[in-house]
Every structure is written in C-alpha cells, then in structure tokens.
Design a protein around this motif. Structure first.
Motif, PDB file in Angstrom:
ATOM      1  N   HIS A   8       0.864  -1.184   0.000  1.00  0.00           N
ATOM      2  CA  HIS A   8       0.000   0.000   0.000  1.00  0.00           C
ATOM      3  C   HIS A   8       0.898   1.231   0.000  1.00  0.00           C
ATOM      4  N   ALA A   9       0.313   2.328  -0.467  1.00  0.00           N
ATOM      5  CA  ALA A   9       1.084   3.563  -0.544  1.00  0.00           C
ATOM      6  C   ALA A   9       1.611   3.918   0.830  1.00  0.00           C
ATOM      7  N   GLN A  10       2.828   4.433   0.841  1.00  0.00           N
ATOM      8  CA  GLN A  10       3.422   4.714   2.135  1.00  0.00           C
ATOM      9  C   GLN A  10       3.841   6.168   2.227  1.00  0.00           C
ATOM     10  N   LYS A  11       3.596   6.701   3.396  1.00  0.00           N
ATOM     11  CA  LYS A  11       3.978   8.074   3.684  1.00  0.00           C
ATOM     12  C   LYS A  11       5.490   8.116   3.884  1.00  0.00           C
ATOM     13  N   LEU A  12       6.099   9.200   3.405  1.00  0.00           N
ATOM     14  CA  LEU A  12       7.549   9.342   3.578  1.00  0.00           C
ATOM     15  C   LEU A  12       7.843  10.475   4.540  1.00  0.00           C
ATOM     16  N   GLU A  13       8.655  10.188   5.548  1.00  0.00           N
ATOM     17  CA  GLU A  13       9.117  11.228   6.460  1.00  0.00           C
ATOM     18  C   GLU A  13      10.624  11.199   6.504  1.00  0.00           C
ATOM     19  N   VAL A  14      11.223  12.338   6.113  1.00  0.00           N
ATOM     20  CA  VAL A  14      12.677  12.419   6.137  1.00  0.00           C
ATOM     21  C   VAL A  14      13.049  13.486   7.146  1.00  0.00           C
ATOM     22  N   SER A  37      13.918  18.415   6.982  1.00  0.00           N
ATOM     23  CA  SER A  37      12.637  17.759   7.252  1.00  0.00           C
ATOM     24  C   SER A  37      11.811  17.754   5.973  1.00  0.00           C
ATOM     25  N   LEU A  38      11.220  16.622   5.677  1.00  0.00           N
ATOM     26  CA  LEU A  38      10.364  16.529   4.498  1.00  0.00           C
ATOM     27  C   LEU A  38       9.321  15.458   4.769  1.00  0.00           C
ATOM     28  N   THR A  39       8.085  15.762   4.450  1.00  0.00           N
ATOM     29  CA  THR A  39       7.020  14.771   4.559  1.00  0.00           C
ATOM     30  C   THR A  39       6.291  14.691   3.230  1.00  0.00           C
ATOM     31  N   ILE A  40       6.115  13.498   2.728  1.00  0.00           N
ATOM     32  CA  ILE A  40       5.356  13.309   1.495  1.00  0.00           C
ATOM     33  C   ILE A  40       4.197  12.394   1.827  1.00  0.00           C
ATOM     34  N   ALA A  41       2.991  12.853   1.530  1.00  0.00           N
ATOM     35  CA  ALA A  41       1.795  12.094   1.885  1.00  0.00           C
ATOM     36  C   ALA A  41       1.706  10.828   1.056  1.00  0.00           C
ATOM     37  N   ALA A  42       1.147   9.790   1.655  1.00  0.00           N
ATOM     38  CA  ALA A  42       0.955   8.533   0.944  1.00  0.00           C
ATOM     39  C   ALA A  42       0.069   8.771  -0.260  1.00  0.00           C
ATOM     40  N   GLY A 102      17.236   3.605  -0.662  1.00  0.00           N
ATOM     41  CA  GLY A 102      18.081   2.751   0.181  1.00  0.00           C
ATOM     42  C   GLY A 102      19.320   2.267  -0.529  1.00  0.00           C
ATOM     43  N   MET A 103      19.637   2.869  -1.681  1.00  0.00           N
ATOM     44  CA  MET A 103      20.839   2.457  -2.394  1.00  0.00           C
ATOM     45  C   MET A 103      22.060   3.243  -1.944  1.00  0.00           C
ATOM     46  N   ILE A 104      21.821   4.330  -1.227  1.00  0.00           N
ATOM     47  CA  ILE A 104      22.919   5.083  -0.626  1.00  0.00           C
ATOM     48  C   ILE A 104      22.642   5.127   0.867  1.00  0.00           C
ATOM     49  N   ALA A 105      23.638   4.786   1.660  1.00  0.00           N
ATOM     50  CA  ALA A 105      23.462   4.867   3.102  1.00  0.00           C
ATOM     51  C   ALA A 105      23.765   6.299   3.533  1.00  0.00           C
ATOM     52  N   PRO A 106      22.816   6.970   4.168  1.00  0.00           N
ATOM     53  CA  PRO A 106      23.066   8.354   4.601  1.00  0.00           C
ATOM     54  C   PRO A 106      24.017   8.367   5.790  1.00  0.00           C
ATOM     55  N   GLU A 107      24.650   9.531   5.976  1.00  0.00           N
ATOM     56  CA  GLU A 107      25.550   9.651   7.122  1.00  0.00           C
ATOM     57  C   GLU A 107      24.751   9.787   8.423  1.00  0.00           C
ATOM     58  N   THR A 108      23.760  10.665   8.336  1.00  0.00           N
ATOM     59  CA  THR A 108      22.898  10.841   9.517  1.00  0.00           C
ATOM     60  C   THR A 108      21.467  10.947   9.036  1.00  0.00           C
ATOM     61  N   GLY A 109      20.529  10.883   9.996  1.00  0.00           N
ATOM     62  CA  GLY A 109      19.138  11.156   9.700  1.00  0.00           C
ATOM     63  C   GLY A 109      18.276   9.928   9.554  1.00  0.00           C
ATOM     64  N   GLN A 110      17.024  10.197   9.298  1.00  0.00           N
ATOM     65  CA  GLN A 110      16.042   9.131   9.178  1.00  0.00           C
ATOM     66  C   GLN A 110      15.357   9.195   7.825  1.00  0.00           C
ATOM     67  N   ILE A 111      15.076   8.048   7.263  1.00  0.00           N
ATOM     68  CA  ILE A 111      14.249   7.961   6.056  1.00  0.00           C
ATOM     69  C   ILE A 111      13.148   6.983   6.410  1.00  0.00           C
TER      70      ILE A 111
END
Lengths: 142, 436, 229
Positions: free
Chosen positions: C4-10, C28-33, C56-65
């Motif tokens: 199902h469509a998923q909301k993105l919070e970065v 900060s970024l939020t994309i609605a599902a 997920g093809m690049i591992a970030p240094e910090t933060g959340q995806i």
C-alpha cells in the motif's frame, strides 16, 4: 570367470560383517592356513569364504598389469621354491586382487586382506592351478 | 568406515569417490543457488558473451583433455603391452639384459642377443617340470615382417589354434601372422637381417610357402612369419638341429651336438610353483631366466612414475588455465557490471548477483571439463591408433574411472575458486556501475 | 503482496560523498501517501542522490528515512535491498532492460530472485501491466528488438510487477522522443494514482511537472519547496 567374480563379489558384500571382524583380529601367518600334512588347517576351513588378512611377500609377478600375484612366506630372493619339491609348497598363496595392483618390491612385507577361498581352481587366463586363494584382495605395506 | 568401503564392489567405490570429489561443488552450488532461479539470466549472459564463453570453455577443455588423455593413454599402453606379453610366462636366454631379451622375444624388436647352446637347451627341454619349450630364432625378415624360427608347438601356444590352414610340417613351410600381407599358398624369400640392413638374396633361392595363418593376437607377432627353426639354421649354413639318424620330422627333440644355438627360448611350466622354481633354477652363470611380466611391470612402474610427474604438470596446467579464465571472468564481469548493478538497484539480493556470476563461471568450467574429457579420450584414441600402427601392440583407449575422478576433482576445485570473482562482483558499487 | 502507498518522512538527512563533500542535506520533508511528487533542479544539485537515498541504495551519514513505519537509514544493505524489493518499483533514465530476455521475462525479472510463493503473482502482474501499457501479445521477442519507448514501458511494467506501494523514477522520459515521453509521463502518473501509490520522480520534463501533485526543487543539495503543481 565373470560368474566367479560375481559370486565372490556377493559373498564379499554379504560377508561384510566378517570383514569387520577380521580387521580386529591379528594378521595371520601363511603357515596358519596349512595343516602339517599339507592339507588345509582347521583355521583355514573356519575362515573359508570369510575375510582375513595374511602377511607375506609379493613374488615377482608373472604378468604385468594383472590382478593376480603369489604371496610367499619369505622374500623370493631366498626362493621358497628351491627348497621343496612339493607341487604346491605350504608357504605360498595365490592372491586375486580386486583391482590391477601396483607391484611391491619382493623384499617389502605386505599385508593382504581379502576373502579366503579353498579348493583347486584353474585360472582360465594363465591356465595355472591353485589350491588356496585370497580373492577380492587388496594389500598394504606392513 | 574403511572396512565398509572395502566391502563395496569396485564400481560402487569408484562412484563413491566420484561423488566425494563432486561433493564440495554440489554443496557450494546448492548453497549459492538456493532460492534463486538464475536460468534465464544465465542463458542471456551466455548468449550475450557467446564468443568469450566459447573461448574460455575451449581453454578449459584443452587443458582437461591434456590431463585425461595422458591417464587414458598410459593405461591403454600398460594394458596393451601386458596383453602382448600374456603368452610369455618365462623366457630363458643367455645372460645379458633382461629388457633387451624381452624386447626381442616378446615384442620382436631387432637386437643382437648371444646364443643359448644345445646342451643348455637340452637341459631345459629335459626338465620334468617343463611342459613346453620352444626356440625363438630371430634375425631374418621378409619386407618389414620378422621371420622367426621356432616350433609348431610354439605357434600353437601363441595362436591357440590357427585361424586358417595347418601347422608347418616341412622346412620350407611357414605360418603368417594375421596382419602379414601373405595368404595361404603364397611364397616368400627370407632376407638376412632386418630393415635397411637386410641382405636380400643372401639365402640363395630358398623360399617359404605359407601353409597357415594365425588369428589376431594384438601383439607384434601379428606382423611376423613363423618358420621351422631347422630352416633358419639351414639357410645360414649351419647344422639343422638334428643328427645323422634324423627321421626327417621337423621340431623337437633336437640333438644337442647338432644344435647351432638359439637367442631365446620360451618356457611354459606345468604349474605356477614350477614356473617360479624354473626361473630360479635357470638363473645361472650360463643362462638368464626371467618373467617378461615382471620386467614389464618394472617398466610400467617407471612409466607410471613419469606419468605421475606429467599428471602433476597437467593438473598445474589445468589450474593455471582455469585461474586465467577466472581472471578473464573478473574482467568480463566489469563489462557486465551495469546489468548486475541494475539487478541490485531493482532490489535483487547481493547473493543473487553472486549466484549469477558464479553459475556463469561454473557453467564454463563444467562444459569445458565435459568437452575436455571427451576430447582427451578422442586424443588418446588417435594416439592409440598411431601406436598400434607403428608397433602392432593393440592399445585400446577407453574412458576409465581415474579420468572421471581427475575431472571431478578439477571441477570441484575450480568451482570453489570461482567463488572469488563472484564475491568481487558482489562488492562493486551499485550506483557508479548503474550510471555506466 | 501488493504494497500500500506509504507516507515518507525524512528528517536530519545528510549524505556525504567521496572526500567528505556534503551532497545532500534535508532537515525535514514529509510526502503524503499516494501523492505524485516530481523533484527537479540543475544537474549536480543532488536530485539523484536524493532519490537513491530514498531507495536505500545510498546509506546516509545521519538522519532518518521513514517509509511508513520503517526507517531504512540504519538498516544494513541486505535489509535495504529486501525493503526495496518488497515495496518499491524503480524506473531508470535510460531504458535499462536485459536485451536478450523477452518483454514478459524482463517485466517479471523479480520472480528470479523472489520467494517461490511470490513468483506466480509477479509473473501474472507483469503480464497484466504489460497489457495495460499496450505491450501484450509481444511474445518471446528479445527486448533489444523493441524501440526505446517500448523498452521504457517494459521497465515501467517491471517496476509495477511486484505490486509496490512506492514508485521511484530517475529521469524516466529523458531518453524518449516527445510522443513517447508524453505517453510515459501520463502512464506513470495514472498508474500510480489509480492504484494509490506514492510516486517520486526526478525529472526536468514539463509533461511530468504538469501532472505532479507537488514539485520539489533541489539546489546545492538543499530542498526548496516549489508552488504546488
């Protein structure tokens, strides 16, 4: 020839437990298979068709690339055949190996393991008669 | 365990060893490929790189053929030479080289042997445990065929019954080997000596007539002409082996006083024990008694040692070629990097890319090994045919277990080596590769 | 299996390149599902880095995806690959397909490395998506016999075959002619929207900009929200 091979092959398979037993026993001397009168010893009769290990020396082979050799009590250079006029001296044994064997030096003692077979048998290839044989045999240096 | 193994029949042992050798490859293959379906992409890869794949496979095949051909050839040679010597239990000659005497008596190689005299020959013939003794008088020839003087008893022993015709009964009669270009009724004049040095016409107008033909024996005797030993002596101007009171029947007994000598005598004893005791008894200052089988076994052992050294070289060659191929594969996977990166980007597990690269290498190795095995056998067929044509020793090339074991071991070892390039492709940077 | 469509919070996301150079920085970024978002910006601004980090093809240094409940940033590579496999479809700039495979084989490529239970479903979906994209009945022709536009449609079918809740696209129309680009832009957005998928596409193609729910600009590795499209 093939029939004989087949028979010894099946006894070899069925006789597997006795092969296991023989492995635990001590290695036999050639002479233990013959009685004083030149016949078979009781031990030989007991072991007929069963697995055993006999020690001795490999006589120079009559044929290259074969599965047959003669096991002697003492190295051939001393020649057991010269000492006796007997047709089948009591210190030799016919050995039929399961695979073409590698010739051992006549002065290296070897242990031959296989199935004991008694009674006269004429080799169809060489035409020679033997009275006691180890069949399905393999050897290792003692 | 050991005893259970030894209780198995030979074929089961061989199958077991083969499986044992293949086990590492099978285990690795199962683990690497588990859960994946690499077939379509693997086929795509092979189709895309068809020429490179073919070259790599051919390299592996040739190196495997070298190793297997060597083993098959050595075994064929061993069996062929042994079979050719089968009828020669015990040979007695004047003291000298056993090998020279064996090559002369069994394989009819021209050589210069000293002679056994009549008294010695009579002593052998009179021995109670001898069942057959025959002189073997070499030296003459007809074209390329050696002419050997002997007795009808020897011909019978060697041939186990003629293929056609009858034994010789007169001095001018001969028996032809199966491959001699003479038929019953044909005549030929013997030349003194053999080969280029043969003196034609040295024996005057004397000619033999072929009265019998031998069956194939698979030995150099197939190319020989057998004649009464008396005639060989006669044409050389010697006594013919019989005294003045001779009844005219050729063959034994010979008169020791009128016996000009023979380079070698074949002896057949009445029993196994007797064969050994005769060998001992006639190993004297005047005579050399030997088993051609034992001499041959010594040569075989030597040949086996040489073969082993060469086998090691062949195995090293195989491994080196495979290492080269795997190095080539690593370069190839750089060409394929974008496609592999695409798979990774789509979410394929790293292990899948690993499996794909490894199965590509394994396919080349397995195909190359299988072709190499066949190629090796084919090559040894060709060599065997050449040896047979040159020496008349029938050398048969067959596919045997040792070759299968060698190939199984090779396939397993290199299959494991192929894990390395597969691992390296797995660690490549996905995004860099994807952008090409 | 259909995700199902998923909301993105970065949040607090930084990606560093070779030599410690900062490539991307997202506070900060939020994309609605279920929304269709197009990312644009000058070349080298970090658009692709952004997309590959989301994939997920690049591992970030910090933060959340955070996709739905899952933060993929700290996951090890195999887990990120597994997440991508289950939840994402990816369309690349150049019509990257396996040339020697047929269209159905390409579209169902995930069946080769997915669990046995999913294989049949992936193949069925791949066939259905090909049909929806007008590529049914192409049989077993090798993919290199197809035109660029057709190949990119095969790639779209491939992206959809797993039934993902997320579709990521990197300049999907860039190597197509105008007609094919328009058609692909329409197909992508329609397919995402009708099935309620979250679509994030990096593109400078106005045809896609027009159709997007939202436009995000990236300049020097930083996000600038553009006026809603």
């Amino acid at each position: 020839m093939h029939r004989r091979r087949f028979l010894t092959l099946t006894t070899g398979l069925l006789g597997a437990p006795s092969v296991l037993r023989a492995a635990e026993d001590d290695t036999l001397k050639l002479r233990a298979l013959y009685a004083k009168d030149g016949g078979f010893s009781d031990l030989a009769r007991d072991l007929e068709g069963k697995g055993l290990t006999v020690e001795g020396y490999m006589a120079p082979p009559l044929k290259a690339d074969s599965t047959f050799f003669v096991l002697t009590k003492i190295p051939m250079s001393v020649c057991p055949f010269c000492e006796t006029e007997a047709e089948w001296p009591d210190d030799i044994l016919a050995v039929y190996t399961r695979r073409v064997y590698k010739v051992a030096p006549f002065n290296r003692r070897i242990n031959v393991s296989g199935t004991l077979s008694l009674g006269s048998y004429r080799d169809p290839d060489t035409g020679f008669l033997s009275l006691v044989r180890i069949e399905q045999a393999r050897y290792s240096y003692a | 365990m050991d005893e259970i193994y030894h209780a198995l029949p030979n074929w089961a042992q061989d199958v077991l060893v083969t499986l044992g050798l293949l086990t590492p490859l099978l285990v690795v293959g199962l683990i690497v490929l588990r859960g994946f379906h690499v077939g379509p992409l693997l086929l795509g890869l092979l189709r895309r790189q068809v020429w490179i794949s073919a070259v790599f496979t051919a390299l592996i095949a040739v190196s495997v053929a070298l190793g297997t051909g060597l083993i098959a050839q050595e075994r064929g040679l061993r069996q062929g030479t042994a079979r050719a010597a089968d009828k020669f239990d015990l040979v007695i000659a004047a003291p000298g080289s056993e090998i020279t005497a064996m090559l002369a008596a069994v394989y009819l190689q021209p050589s210069d042997l000293p002679l056994l005299d009549g008294a010695t020959y009579a002593e052998i013939a009179a021995h109670p445990r001898v069942s057959l003794v025959a002189p073997l008088g070499f030296g003459d020839s007809w074209r390329d065929a050696p002419v050997v003087g002997t007795t009808a008893g020897f011909v019978d022993h060697l041939s186990e019954g003629l293929a056609a015709g009858r034994p010789f009964t007169a001095e001018d009669e001969a028996i032809a080997g199966a491959r001699v270009a003479l038929e019953i009724g044909d005549s030929f004049a013997p030349a003194h000596g053999v080969g280029d040095a043969a003196e034609h016409g040295a024996h005057g107008d004397f000619a033999y007539r072929v009265v019998g033909k031998m069956p194939m024996t698979g030995s150099p005797w197939d190319r020989a002409l057998m004649v009464p030993i008396e005639s060989v002596w006669s044409v050389h101007g010697l006594a013919n082996g019989h005294g003045p009171d001779w009844d005219g029947d050729i063959g034994p007994p010979f008169s020791p006083a009128h016996f000009p000598g023979t380079p070698a005598a074949l002896v057949r004893a009445e029993s196994l024990g007797a064969t050994y005791s005769l060998q001992a008894e006639f190993s004297t200052a005047q005579t050399m008694a030997f088993f051609p089988g034992s001499v041959l076994a010594r040569l075989h052992a030597l040949m086996g040692d040489i073969r082993q050294v060469m086998s090691v070289l062949a195995v090293i060659t195989q491994v080196l070629v495979t290492a080269g191929v795997l190095a080539g594969l690593m370069m190839l996977t750089r060409l394929l990097a974008r496609r592999l990166a695409l798979l990774r980007a789509l979410g394929a597990p790293r292990r899948f890319v690993f499996a794909l690269t490894w199965s590509y290498a394994a396919t080349l190795i397995l195909t190359g090994a299988a072709i190499g095995l066949l190629l090796g056998i084919a090559a040894s067929f060709a060599i065997a045919a050449a040896i047979t044509a040159r020496t008349d020793i029938v050398v048969a090339a067959t596919l045997g277990w040792p070759e299968i074991h060698l190939v199984a071991g090779f396939v397993s070892l290199t299959g494991l080596l192929a894990l390395l390039p597969a691992y390296l492709t797995m660690t490549r940077p996905v995004i860099t590769d994807l952008r090409g | 299996m259909t995700g199902h469509a998923q909301k993105l919070e970065v949040s607090s996301l930084t990606v560093t390149g070779d030599g410690g150079r900062r490539l991307l920085c997202v506070d900060s970024l939020t994309i609605a599902a279920g929304s269709a978002v197009v990312v644009r910006g000058p070349s080298g601004a970090g658009k692709s880095t952004f997309l590959y980090a989301l994939a997920g093809m690049i591992a970030p240094e910090t933060g959340q995806i955070r996709w739905g409940e899952t933060d993929i940033a700290p996951l090890p590579e195999p887990a990120r690959a597994a997440f991508r496999r289950r939840n994402m479809g990816f369309v690349f700039q150049e019509h990257l397909v396996f040339e020697e495979l047929s269209a159905p084989e390409n579209a169902a490529i995930a069946a080769l490395y997915s669990g046995r239970a999913d294989r049949g479903r992936i193949r069925d979906r791949a066939a259905a998506e090909l049909a929806r994209l007008g590529l049914d009945g192409v049989g077993t022709r090798r993919s290199d016999t197809f035109s660029g536009g057709e190949r990119q449609r095969i790639a779209v079918a491939r992206a959809l075959a797993g039934g993902p809740g997320i579709i990521l696209a990197d300049e999907p129309t860039a190597s197509l002619d105008r007609d094919n680009a328009d058609r692909l832009a329409r197909d992508l957005v329609t397919l995402a929207r009708t099935e309620g998928r979250t679509l994030i596409a990096v593109s400078h193609d106005p045809a896609l900009h027009e159709r997007a729910d939202r436009l995000i600009d990236i300049v020097d590795g930083r996000l600038l929200e553009a006026a809603d499209g």
